[in-house]
Design an enzyme around this catalytic site. Sequence first.
Site, mmCIF file in Angstrom:
data_model
loop_
_atom_site.group_PDB
_atom_site.id
_atom_site.type_symbol
_atom_site.label_atom_id
_atom_site.label_comp_id
_atom_site.label_asym_id
_atom_site.label_seq_id
_atom_site.Cartn_x
_atom_site.Cartn_y
_atom_site.Cartn_z
ATOM 1 N N LEU A 62 1.105 -1.149 -0.511
ATOM 2 C CA LEU A 62 -0.271 0.078 -0.180
ATOM 3 C C LEU A 62 0.781 0.688 0.163
ATOM 4 O O LEU A 62 2.037 0.814 -0.049
ATOM 5 C CB LEU A 62 -0.957 -0.186 0.554
ATOM 6 C CG LEU A 62 -2.016 -1.215 1.128
ATOM 7 C CD1 LEU A 62 -2.320 -1.054 2.570
ATOM 8 C CD2 LEU A 62 -3.132 -1.235 -0.367
ATOM 9 N N ASP A 63 0.176 2.340 -0.522
ATOM 10 C CA ASP A 63 1.110 4.061 -0.515
ATOM 11 C C ASP A 63 1.285 3.811 1.026
ATOM 12 O O ASP A 63 0.220 3.808 1.870
ATOM 13 C CB ASP A 63 0.690 4.889 -1.192
ATOM 14 C CG ASP A 63 0.491 4.549 -3.080
ATOM 15 O OD1 ASP A 63 1.258 3.363 -3.311
ATOM 16 O OD2 ASP A 63 -0.591 5.120 -3.538
ATOM 17 N N ARG A 64 2.415 4.631 1.434
ATOM 18 C CA ARG A 64 2.937 5.057 2.808
ATOM 19 C C ARG A 64 1.423 5.973 3.069
ATOM 20 O O ARG A 64 1.402 5.777 4.447
ATOM 21 C CB ARG A 64 3.695 6.750 2.339
ATOM 22 C CG ARG A 64 3.723 6.910 3.648
ATOM 23 C CD ARG A 64 5.194 7.640 3.289
ATOM 24 N NE ARG A 64 4.587 9.323 2.752
ATOM 25 C CZ ARG A 64 4.822 10.101 2.108
ATOM 26 N NH1 ARG A 64 6.353 10.456 2.145
ATOM 27 N NH2 ARG A 64 4.292 10.719 1.883
ATOM 28 N N THR A 66 -1.857 5.253 2.497
ATOM 29 C CA THR A 66 -3.108 4.832 1.877
ATOM 30 C C THR A 66 -2.633 4.083 3.432
ATOM 31 O O THR A 66 -2.160 3.449 4.312
ATOM 32 C CB THR A 66 -2.301 4.007 0.975
ATOM 33 O OG1 THR A 66 -2.543 4.789 -0.003
ATOM 34 C CG2 THR A 66 -3.983 3.375 1.046
ATOM 35 N N ARG A 163 -5.070 6.657 -7.180
ATOM 36 C CA ARG A 163 -5.189 7.586 -7.819
ATOM 37 C C ARG A 163 -5.263 8.231 -8.966
ATOM 38 O O ARG A 163 -5.831 9.574 -9.102
ATOM 39 C CB ARG A 163 -3.944 8.337 -6.484
ATOM 40 C CG ARG A 163 -3.935 7.927 -4.986
ATOM 41 C CD ARG A 163 -2.548 7.669 -4.380
ATOM 42 N NE ARG A 163 -1.225 8.616 -4.666
ATOM 43 C CZ ARG A 163 -0.365 8.914 -3.856
ATOM 44 N NH1 ARG A 163 0.502 7.564 -3.533
ATOM 45 N NH2 ARG A 163 -0.072 10.314 -3.766
#
Length: 228
Positions: A62-64, A66, A163
């Site tokens: 997961l993105d930082r 998120t 995104r």
Amino acid sequence: MVIYAADFLLDRLLYRDGLILIIDKPAGLPVHAGPSGGDNLENYFDALRFGLPRQPALAHRLDRDTSGCLVLGRHPKALRKLHRLFAEGQIDKTYWALTKGIPEKLSGTIDKPLKKQTRGSGWRVEIADDGQRAVTTYRVVGRAGDVALIEAKPKTGRTHQIRVHLNAIGAPIIGDPQYGDQAPDQRAQPMMLHARRIIVPISKNKDPIMVEATPPDAMATALEKLGL
């Protein structure tokens, strides 16, 4: 900067069996170290061994910024199976996003290839004909003024996919530090993207594992204020 206790993930454990763990990842903490190092989620995996000789490992990312459901494999055999399930698109992932803007179509499929592009000393992901195929289905489940609550389901697993895709249909995620034309006060907020639910068919002889993560405080407060 947030300082985490060595065992803080124990309180964020959503599911555990002999093969996998599912945790509720906090927003703001990268899953692994970047080129410049720094604190990251993997630093805290030792507390999740539960008697096994090695730490669990990431089955996906997961993105930082998120939050939400993140799957870990407890040993190499489980990890190989999870990687295959993710690669084959057999794991169902549902995200919630609060967006500044309502898509013209309230539901649909976004099928736009994505490519990581270098820009100066950094990079961003852009829609490009020569990029990797990326597919996201979505539906607007609530709206208040020009803010939408969107349920998004990525069918592929590209970096920054949701995104970029939501921004492409006129619904940038509130608080996204990279994508979308947003006012400074909106961009300064926590990014309103949350991995709400995941369904993992890990065993042939058992029902799929279905886990949900409660939205973090910032997103829950925003939802409440909007009546969503």
